[in-house]
Scaffold this motif. Structure first.
Motif, short mmCIF file in Angstrom:
data_model
loop_
_atom_site.label_atom_id
_atom_site.label_comp_id
_atom_site.label_asym_id
_atom_site.label_seq_id
_atom_site.Cartn_x
_atom_site.Cartn_y
_atom_site.Cartn_z
N ALA A 143 0.81 -1.33 0.21
CA ALA A 143 0.00 0.04 -0.05
C ALA A 143 0.83 1.29 0.10
N GLY A 192 3.40 3.64 -1.23
CA GLY A 192 4.40 3.60 -2.21
C GLY A 192 4.56 5.00 -2.68
N LEU A 193 4.64 5.10 -4.11
CA LEU A 193 4.72 6.42 -4.84
C LEU A 193 3.32 7.07 -4.57
N TYR A 238 5.36 1.92 -13.34
CA TYR A 238 5.73 2.34 -12.20
C TYR A 238 7.18 2.25 -11.87
N PHE A 281 -6.27 3.62 -5.13
CA PHE A 281 -4.45 3.37 -5.67
C PHE A 281 -3.75 3.31 -4.37
N SER A 282 -3.93 4.35 -3.57
CA SER A 282 -3.14 4.07 -2.31
C SER A 282 -3.17 2.91 -1.80
N MET A 283 -4.29 2.19 -1.48
CA MET A 283 -4.41 0.79 -0.67
C MET A 283 -4.10 -0.26 -1.50
N SER A 284 -3.81 -0.13 -3.03
CA SER A 284 -3.25 -1.17 -3.77
C SER A 284 -4.49 -1.96 -4.06
N MET A 333 -6.54 -4.85 -7.96
CA MET A 333 -5.96 -5.65 -9.10
C MET A 333 -5.25 -6.95 -8.29
N CYS A 388 -3.72 -7.64 -5.78
CA CYS A 388 -2.05 -7.64 -4.91
C CYS A 388 -2.44 -8.08 -3.67
N SER A 432 6.19 -1.74 -2.94
CA SER A 432 5.19 -1.63 -3.92
C SER A 432 5.32 -2.44 -4.88
N SER A 444 5.12 -6.32 -4.58
CA SER A 444 3.73 -6.80 -4.52
C SER A 444 3.18 -6.91 -5.94
N LEU A 445 3.57 -5.94 -6.71
CA LEU A 445 3.02 -5.96 -8.19
C LEU A 445 3.76 -7.10 -8.87
#
Ligand code: PFF
Length: 455
Positions: free
Chosen positions: A24, A26-27, A106, A227-230, A233, A235, A326, A329-330
């Motif tokens: 979660a 990340g950038l 990313y 987006f921030s909490m992933s 998708m 993950c 991040s 995890s991706l």
């Protein structure tokens, strides 16, 4: 795909929380959140963002955990395990594809953090003017070789962690990287608020300005939370397939949400007081982190080049670590999928993913320079990938996951996973189901249409 009862799991609950929090944080936290908060009403945005996390982000995270832990398969295979013979398997495949594409671009930005770290360490920011920082970033990001070199370094490090496996790679690295990241974020925030005029920056970030709250702010906060909490998708669902049976899903989701928000807010506390202290108006997007901030570090400590270099280096180390947890995890989403689906070794699978994502990264990087003329619907390939994944694929697959758990999956399974099969009370279970069935799908549809400017 077979359900694997002997599946490897994280060694501890803390390891599980830190790995998920690593995905979660990340950038998105350090680069996007402060700008969004600062420009959308400061504390008012933060309150709305927190609301989005609680009423909408956390339930979807628990739903993704449910899918992964119950299926004991990577996200690409878990829908097929839980809904055999149906078309739901495509939701899993969509998650894998989304992760693959996000990882590609990313890692370009992740690579930039290494170049800036090197510059910070070697005094490359010294005696530069604001204009110099603009040309430095433009020249670097458009260069055909250097960004690709850094992207390759980032990819190799991520690959190395992934081939080490779930316990020795993902869990161990999270247990080291996350505490270092917390320490850096706290030290830098303290450093920033002690600068002269820091309170102006804190005001900008934390003073609630409800006058700036429009429906757009609500939707922006929801998108950022997503987006921030992933979310969206798989993950977290892939990570949850490694959770032990006594891991408390809601508790883990709450911890991840708190850590993610804590880092995002502190990133704002680092950036705004420092920027206001030297009278620089914070810009947005990549320019905030790669143009404005080096200038801020240079000016804030202009009489102490060593301190300037130390703060800038600490900041880019922070950014690189956040990006690395991040990208790990991706990478895992696709690696676990190919490993299970095609029954190839984890090592082979990781190599395919690394080479594939590296190629997407190279194309994305060149798209900002020599290949900027190649466009899709008016966007260069980098921006097109960002748009396609973050604005279309993530909401669609998040929506389908909520619908899958809220409407399709057997409620004995859903309740069983939420309560660890009767070992937990499950006080909030009815609220959770209500959100998954109605609130989350409607909320996601709103983000989706807003992002596509149809709202
Ligand atoms: N949550 C990460 C960030 O805030 O930068 C980005 C991300 C990682 C999005 C993993 C999605 C994902 F699956």
């Amino acid at each position: 795909m077979q359900r694997n009862h002997e599946r490897i799991s994280f060694g501890s609950k803390l390891g599980a929380i830190l790995a998920a929090a690593g995905s979660a944080v990340g950038l998105g936290n350090i680069w996007r959140f402060p700008y969004e908060a600062g420009n959308h009403g400061g504390a008012a945005f933060i309150l709305i963002y927190l609301g989005c996390i609680f009423i909408f982000g956390l339930p979807i995270m628990v739903a993704e955990f449910t899918i992964g832990r119950r299926a004991k398969a990577s996200t690409g295979g878990s829908f097929g395990v839980l809904a055999p013979g149906t078309q739901w398997k495509w939701v899993g495949y969509l998650g894998v594809l989304t992760g693959f594409l996000i990882f590609g671009y990313y890692s370009v930005v992740a690579g930039w953090t290494l170049e800036y770290l090197l510059q910070a360490l070697t005094g490359g920011f010294n005696n530069k003017s604001a204009d110099d920082f603009v040309s430095m970033f433009t020249e670097f990001s458009q260069d055909p070789f250097r960004p690709i070199l850094w992207l390759s370094v980032f990819m190799i490090v991520t690959h190395f962690v992934i081939v080490k496996g779930v316990k020795n790679g993902i869990e161990k690295s999270s247990k080291v990287l996350m505490p270092v990241l917390f320490i850096l974020v706290i030290l830098l925030a303290i450093c920033s608020v002690t600068l002269p005029n820091a309170e102006k920056g804190l005001d900008f970030l934390l003073k609630p300005d409800f006058g700036k709250v429009t429906s757009d702010v609500f939707l922006g906060a929801m998108g950022q939370a997503f987006f921030s909490m992933s979310l969206g998708m798989g993950c977290l669902s892939t990570y949850a397939s490694y959770f032990g049976k006594d891991t408390r899903l809601a508790h883990t989701a709450m911890s991840v949400g708190l850590i993610d928000t804590f880092v995002a807010v502190l990133a704002g506390v680092i950036i705004f007081p420092a920027a206001f202290s030297v009278g620089i108006n914070p810009g947005s997007g990549p320019s905030l982190i790669f143009i404005t901030l080096p200038n801020v570090f240079e000016q804030a400590f202009s009489s102490m080049p060593l301190l300037s270099s130390a703060c800038a280096s600490a900041f880019y180390i922070l950014l690189a670590l956040a990006a690395l947890t991040s990208t790990i995890s991706l990478h895992e989403v696709s690696t676990a999928f190919f490993h299970e689906k095609f029954r190839i070794s984890r090592h082979k699978s990781a190599t395919i993913v690394s080479v594939g994502c590296w190629s997407i990264g190279v194309v994305s990087s060149l798209a900002l320079g020599d290949w900027s003329g190649y466009t899709i619907c008016g966007l260069n390939i980098f921006d097109a990938l960002d748009f396609l994944t973050a604005k279309i694929m993530l909401p669609v697959s998040g929506l389908l996951s909520a619908v899958f758990v809220g409407w399709y999956l057997d409620k004995n399974i859903v309740k069983g996973e939420a309560t660890n099969y009767g070992n937990l009370k499950g006080t909030f279970y009815p609220v959770y189901i209500f959100i998954l069935k109605f609130v989350a799908p409607i909320g996601i549809l709103l983000i989706f249409f807003n992002e596509l400017s149809l709202f």
